[in-house]
Design a protein around this motif. Structure first.
Motif, PDB file in Angstrom:
ATOM      1  N   LEU A 107     -10.488   5.960   6.928  1.00  0.00           N
ATOM      2  CA  LEU A 107      -9.649   4.697   7.155  1.00  0.00           C
ATOM      3  C   LEU A 107      -9.848   3.923   5.670  1.00  0.00           C
ATOM      4  CD1 LEU A 107      -9.754   3.842  10.622  1.00  0.00           C
ATOM      5  CD2 LEU A 107      -7.981   4.897   9.564  1.00  0.00           C
ATOM      6  N   ALA A 108     -11.097   4.022   4.956  1.00  0.00           N
ATOM      7  CA  ALA A 108     -11.208   3.235   3.722  1.00  0.00           C
ATOM      8  C   ALA A 108     -10.650   3.798   2.495  1.00  0.00           C
ATOM      9  CB  ALA A 108     -12.941   3.179   3.580  1.00  0.00           C
ATOM     10  N   GLY A 109     -10.111   5.169   2.756  1.00  0.00           N
ATOM     11  CA  GLY A 109      -9.314   5.606   1.443  1.00  0.00           C
ATOM     12  C   GLY A 109     -10.010   6.894   0.997  1.00  0.00           C
ATOM     13  N   GLY A 110     -11.158   7.567   1.496  1.00  0.00           N
ATOM     14  CA  GLY A 110     -11.891   8.462   1.181  1.00  0.00           C
ATOM     15  C   GLY A 110     -10.876   9.629   1.606  1.00  0.00           C
ATOM     16  N   GLY A 111     -11.560  10.561   0.799  1.00  0.00           N
ATOM     17  CA  GLY A 111     -11.153  12.151   1.035  1.00  0.00           C
ATOM     18  C   GLY A 111      -9.647  12.297   0.547  1.00  0.00           C
ATOM     19  N   PHE A 112      -8.789  13.320   1.174  1.00  0.00           N
ATOM     20  CA  PHE A 112      -7.544  13.800   1.034  1.00  0.00           C
ATOM     21  C   PHE A 112      -6.922  13.427   2.181  1.00  0.00           C
ATOM     22  CE2 PHE A 112     -10.423  15.991  -1.517  1.00  0.00           C
ATOM     23  CZ  PHE A 112      -9.683  15.974  -2.993  1.00  0.00           C
ATOM     24  N   PRO A 113      -6.166  12.359   2.464  1.00  0.00           N
ATOM     25  CA  PRO A 113      -5.307  11.892   3.617  1.00  0.00           C
ATOM     26  C   PRO A 113      -4.325  12.999   4.150  1.00  0.00           C
ATOM     27  CG  PRO A 113      -4.427  11.110   1.692  1.00  0.00           C
ATOM     28  CD  PRO A 113      -5.582  11.556   1.151  1.00  0.00           C
ATOM     29  N   LEU A 114      -4.163  13.069   5.475  1.00  0.00           N
ATOM     30  CA  LEU A 114      -3.005  14.165   5.951  1.00  0.00           C
ATOM     31  C   LEU A 114      -2.599  13.529   7.455  1.00  0.00           C
ATOM     32  CD1 LEU A 114      -5.123  15.341   8.536  1.00  0.00           C
ATOM     33  CD2 LEU A 114      -5.971  16.567   6.617  1.00  0.00           C
ATOM     34  N   LEU A 162       0.895  -1.161  -0.034  1.00  0.00           N
ATOM     35  CA  LEU A 162       0.009  -0.055  -0.107  1.00  0.00           C
ATOM     36  C   LEU A 162       0.841   1.403   0.074  1.00  0.00           C
ATOM     37  CD1 LEU A 162      -2.567  -1.039   2.718  1.00  0.00           C
ATOM     38  CD2 LEU A 162      -2.822  -1.047   0.232  1.00  0.00           C
ATOM     39  N   THR A 163       0.352   2.261  -0.425  1.00  0.00           N
ATOM     40  CA  THR A 163       0.942   3.656  -0.173  1.00  0.00           C
ATOM     41  C   THR A 163       0.587   4.212   1.220  1.00  0.00           C
ATOM     42  OG1 THR A 163       0.521   4.171  -2.630  1.00  0.00           O
ATOM     43  CG2 THR A 163       1.085   5.985  -1.191  1.00  0.00           C
ATOM     44  N   VAL A 164       1.589   4.501   1.992  1.00  0.00           N
ATOM     45  CA  VAL A 164       1.251   4.830   3.292  1.00  0.00           C
ATOM     46  C   VAL A 164       2.072   6.118   3.861  1.00  0.00           C
ATOM     47  CG1 VAL A 164       0.891   2.468   3.881  1.00  0.00           C
ATOM     48  CG2 VAL A 164       3.119   3.253   4.162  1.00  0.00           C
ATOM     49  N   PRO A 165       1.986   6.683   5.024  1.00  0.00           N
ATOM     50  CA  PRO A 165       2.543   7.589   5.400  1.00  0.00           C
ATOM     51  C   PRO A 165       4.252   7.458   5.719  1.00  0.00           C
ATOM     52  CG  PRO A 165       0.551   7.592   6.642  1.00  0.00           C
ATOM     53  CD  PRO A 165       0.604   6.318   5.763  1.00  0.00           C
ATOM     54  N   ASN A 181      -3.447   8.927  -2.576  1.00  0.00           N
ATOM     55  CA  ASN A 181      -3.855   7.625  -2.466  1.00  0.00           C
ATOM     56  C   ASN A 181      -3.150   6.982  -0.943  1.00  0.00           C
ATOM     57  OD1 ASN A 181      -1.418   7.586  -3.394  1.00  0.00           O
ATOM     58  ND2 ASN A 181      -1.716   5.881  -4.777  1.00  0.00           N
ATOM     59  N   ALA A 182      -2.710   7.670  -0.299  1.00  0.00           N
ATOM     60  CA  ALA A 182      -2.165   7.121   1.075  1.00  0.00           C
ATOM     61  C   ALA A 182      -3.073   6.661   1.797  1.00  0.00           C
ATOM     62  CB  ALA A 182      -1.345   8.080   1.730  1.00  0.00           C
ATOM     63  N   ARG A 183      -3.059   5.137   2.368  1.00  0.00           N
ATOM     64  CA  ARG A 183      -3.860   4.804   3.426  1.00  0.00           C
ATOM     65  C   ARG A 183      -3.417   5.229   4.895  1.00  0.00           C
ATOM     66  NH1 ARG A 183      -7.981   1.063   2.419  1.00  0.00           N
ATOM     67  NH2 ARG A 183      -8.294   1.150   0.059  1.00  0.00           N
ATOM     68  N   MET A 184      -4.470   5.444   5.636  1.00  0.00           N
ATOM     69  CA  MET A 184      -4.214   5.599   7.061  1.00  0.00           C
ATOM     70  C   MET A 184      -3.997   4.462   8.140  1.00  0.00           C
ATOM     71  SD  MET A 184      -3.901   8.951   6.979  1.00  0.00           S
ATOM     72  CE  MET A 184      -3.145   8.865   5.252  1.00  0.00           C
ATOM     73  N   PRO A 185      -3.004   4.372   8.983  1.00  0.00           N
ATOM     74  CA  PRO A 185      -3.089   3.304  10.050  1.00  0.00           C
ATOM     75  C   PRO A 185      -4.346   3.347  10.687  1.00  0.00           C
ATOM     76  CG  PRO A 185      -1.654   4.824  10.768  1.00  0.00           C
ATOM     77  CD  PRO A 185      -2.017   5.454   9.372  1.00  0.00           C
ATOM     78  N   THR A 193       1.677  12.039  16.644  1.00  0.00           N
ATOM     79  CA  THR A 193       1.296  12.231  15.083  1.00  0.00           C
ATOM     80  C   THR A 193      -0.145  11.575  14.902  1.00  0.00           C
ATOM     81  OG1 THR A 193       3.601  11.947  14.214  1.00  0.00           O
ATOM     82  CG2 THR A 193       1.646  11.714  12.715  1.00  0.00           C
ATOM     83  N   ALA A 194      -1.053  12.635  14.464  1.00  0.00           N
ATOM     84  CA  ALA A 194      -2.368  11.925  14.159  1.00  0.00           C
ATOM     85  C   ALA A 194      -2.722  11.839  12.621  1.00  0.00           C
ATOM     86  CB  ALA A 194      -3.518  13.026  14.809  1.00  0.00           C
ATOM     87  N   TYR A 195      -3.546  10.669  12.088  1.00  0.00           N
ATOM     88  CA  TYR A 195      -3.792  10.632  10.856  1.00  0.00           C
ATOM     89  C   TYR A 195      -5.193  10.658  10.642  1.00  0.00           C
ATOM     90  CZ  TYR A 195       0.995   8.797  10.535  1.00  0.00           C
ATOM     91  OH  TYR A 195       2.311   8.779  10.619  1.00  0.00           O
ATOM     92  N   GLY A 196      -5.523  11.187   9.638  1.00  0.00           N
ATOM     93  CA  GLY A 196      -6.898  11.453   9.134  1.00  0.00           C
ATOM     94  C   GLY A 196      -7.260  11.847   7.504  1.00  0.00           C
ATOM     95  N   ALA A 197      -8.202  12.574   7.464  1.00  0.00           N
ATOM     96  CA  ALA A 197      -8.534  13.265   6.147  1.00  0.00           C
ATOM     97  C   ALA A 197      -9.299  14.311   6.261  1.00  0.00           C
ATOM     98  CB  ALA A 197      -9.000  12.114   5.120  1.00  0.00           C
ATOM     99  N   THR A 198      -9.561  15.049   4.889  1.00  0.00           N
ATOM    100  CA  THR A 198     -10.493  16.152   4.715  1.00  0.00           C
ATOM    101  C   THR A 198     -11.351  15.422   3.702  1.00  0.00           C
ATOM    102  OG1 THR A 198      -9.299  16.978   2.671  1.00  0.00           O
ATOM    103  CG2 THR A 198      -8.783  17.822   4.880  1.00  0.00           C
ATOM    104  N   ASN A 199     -12.610  16.393   3.803  1.00  0.00           N
ATOM    105  CA  ASN A 199     -13.840  15.885   2.844  1.00  0.00           C
ATOM    106  C   ASN A 199     -14.341  14.260   3.064  1.00  0.00           C
ATOM    107  OD1 ASN A 199     -13.201  18.455   1.836  1.00  0.00           O
ATOM    108  ND2 ASN A 199     -12.834  17.840  -0.347  1.00  0.00           N
TER     109      ASN A 199
END
Length: 451
Positions: free
Chosen positions: A396-403, A66-69, A418-422, A382-388
């Motif tokens: 976590l399912a790959g939606g939005g824009f990861p950050l 996967l593409t990950v941080p 396309n990065a996946r979040m832990p 370090t916190a992981y999530g997404a916008t939108n």
């Protein structure tokens, strides 16, 4: 179900019988070569479908890349395929528990070491009352001992009437060695089952509950009249709900205030600047409760903002607070609080807290719109999530824009689209990532931190 570590399957408990083959010497170089070949090969034997095929190598990369941080590497790790939606983590042993289907309506709990991917103990197969669905998984700690808990809800038998013969079925496993006990609790309606304190709480979403001791299996029924409503709190008897458990008793909420049965009362532990009679718990995690408070009457921002505070469930003490705009429409469900492995950080939706520094963050724009959703947090802050996205599950399912967000500074950095979040991070620093393949099989992948 297979555990992939590179191309490896998970280790299980298998026995091997040695076979001694005696061949008579016929003569000739061909027969001699055959004998030499047999002498150098190990004996075969029966092994379970999860038996080890070869030693696990930590340097082997999982099959799924996967593409990950950038904090994690995909060059090492492990992979579970066709596993349960839920998993449970032990903070003291480094074990991860997950469920697999073993037959028609049967399931088995298996464990792995999160750092190496090696298989640990496995439970015996069993058939839960709701056999069509994976049981749910929890971790609970009591008297310093950790337990994995599976639970499901359904009818006792195929022809049992509803709701008379419905039960909550619990299987409680000692994390250390897999010792198991079964607890069945008659329950007439859809339950809530939580393990945020030193016991398993089964509730009906209101004032009725039971507490199951994971060490003994003892069931203690707690009628509503024993919740010890605080004196002078009229709202406590409105919309009463059992929310969790502490070492002193049940954590309970009313329409506007909350308390611990026979312990502290929210009115007496309200954070500075809050209306002391307005506290509403929105999410409970082991040892912590996230509560929403109205600002004190007459405060400058009382009409537009709320105060969010993390409290210690044992003492009620406020650990960290932050102000946020009130939503235009109250949400039907608040985000679940997620805590870092050591308990130093907490995130929930667009809120984040550094509990050791006593700092809170509300990620919103000038008009009060929420700019992101946080889904997980590490011990390094370090916190992981997404916008939108609507919620953490979407992120976590790959939606939005990861950050990713640095909670020491509150700064946010966008990641690869396309990065996946832990979804969680183990105490050993292994990031746990979810992915569903084209055959609709659920993968759980453990990537370690990059060197």
């Amino acid at each position: 179900m297979r555990l992939r570590f590179g191309r490896l399957a998970p280790a299980g408990t298998a026995t091997t019988r040695q076979r001694v083959v005696r061949l008579a010497l016929v003569g000739g170089l061909l027969v001699l070569a055959l004998l030499l070949l047999l002498a150098t090969c190990g004996g075969g034997g029966e092994e379970d479908d999860a038996g080890p095929k070869e030693p696990v190598r930590k340097s082997t990369a999982p099959a799924t890349q996967l593409t990950v941080p950038t904090a994690y590497t995909t060059r090492r790790g492990w992979e579970l395929v066709d596993t349960s939606p839920d998993y449970a983590l032990s903070r003291t042993t480094g074990r991860l528990a997950h469920l697999v289907r073993t037959g028609e309506g049967e399931y088995r709990l298996r464990t792995i070491d999160t750092e190496t991917g090696r298989a640990g103990w496995s439970g015996d197969p069993w058939r839960p009352p709701a056999a069509a669905h994976f049981p749910r998984l929890l971790t609970v700690t009591a008297d310093g001992q950790e337990y994995f808990v599976t639970w499901s809800y359904g009818k006792v038998g195929e022809n049992a009437p509803a709701p008379a013969d419905r039960i909550v079925s619990l299987d409680v496993y000692a994390v250390e060695d897999g010792g198991r006990q079964r607890v069945e609790v008659p329950w007439p309606s859809a339950p809530t089952v939580t393990a945020t304190g030193p016991g398993i709480v089964i509730g009906d979403g209101g004032a009725t509950s039971v507490v199951v001791d994971p060490a003994t299996g003892r069931i203690a029924r707690v009628p509503a009249k024993e919740l010890k409503y605080p004196a002078g709190c009229a709202s406590c008897e409105q919309l009463t709900e059992v929310r969790g458990l502490t070492s002193k008793g049940l954590l309970v909420s009313g329409a506007r205030e909350f308390w611990v049965q026979g312990g502290w009362f929210s009115r007496n532990v309200a954070p500075g600047g809050a209306d002391r009679q307005s506290g509403v718990p929105t999410s409970v995690a082991p040892g912590l409760v996230l509560a929403k408070w109205q600002l004190a009457k007459g405060a400058k921002l009382a009409a537009t903002h709320e105060l969010w505070t993390v409290h210690d469930t044992e003492t009620g003490r406020a650990l960290a607070s932050v102000r946020c705009h009130k939503p235009a429409i109250a949400p039907g469900q608040y985000p679940q609080a997620v805590v870092s492995p050591s308990g130093g950080y907490l995130v929930a939706g667009n809120l984040a807290f550094d509990l050791e520094a006593g700092k809170g963050f509300c990620f919103e724009d000038a008009e009060g719109s929420r700019t992101l959703v946080l889904a997980s947090v590490t011990d390094g802050g370090t916190a992981y999530g997404a916008t939108n996205v609507r919620n953490a599950a979407d992120a976590l399912a790959g939606g939005g824009f990861p950050l990713e967000t640095d909670l020491s500074t509150g700064t946010t950095e966008m990641l690869s689209p396309n990065a996946r979040m832990p979804g969680a991070v183990s105490a050993e620093g292994i990031g746990l990532f979810r992915w569903t393949d084209e055959k609709d099989r659920l993968h759980l992948i453990g990537y370690p931190r990059a060197d």
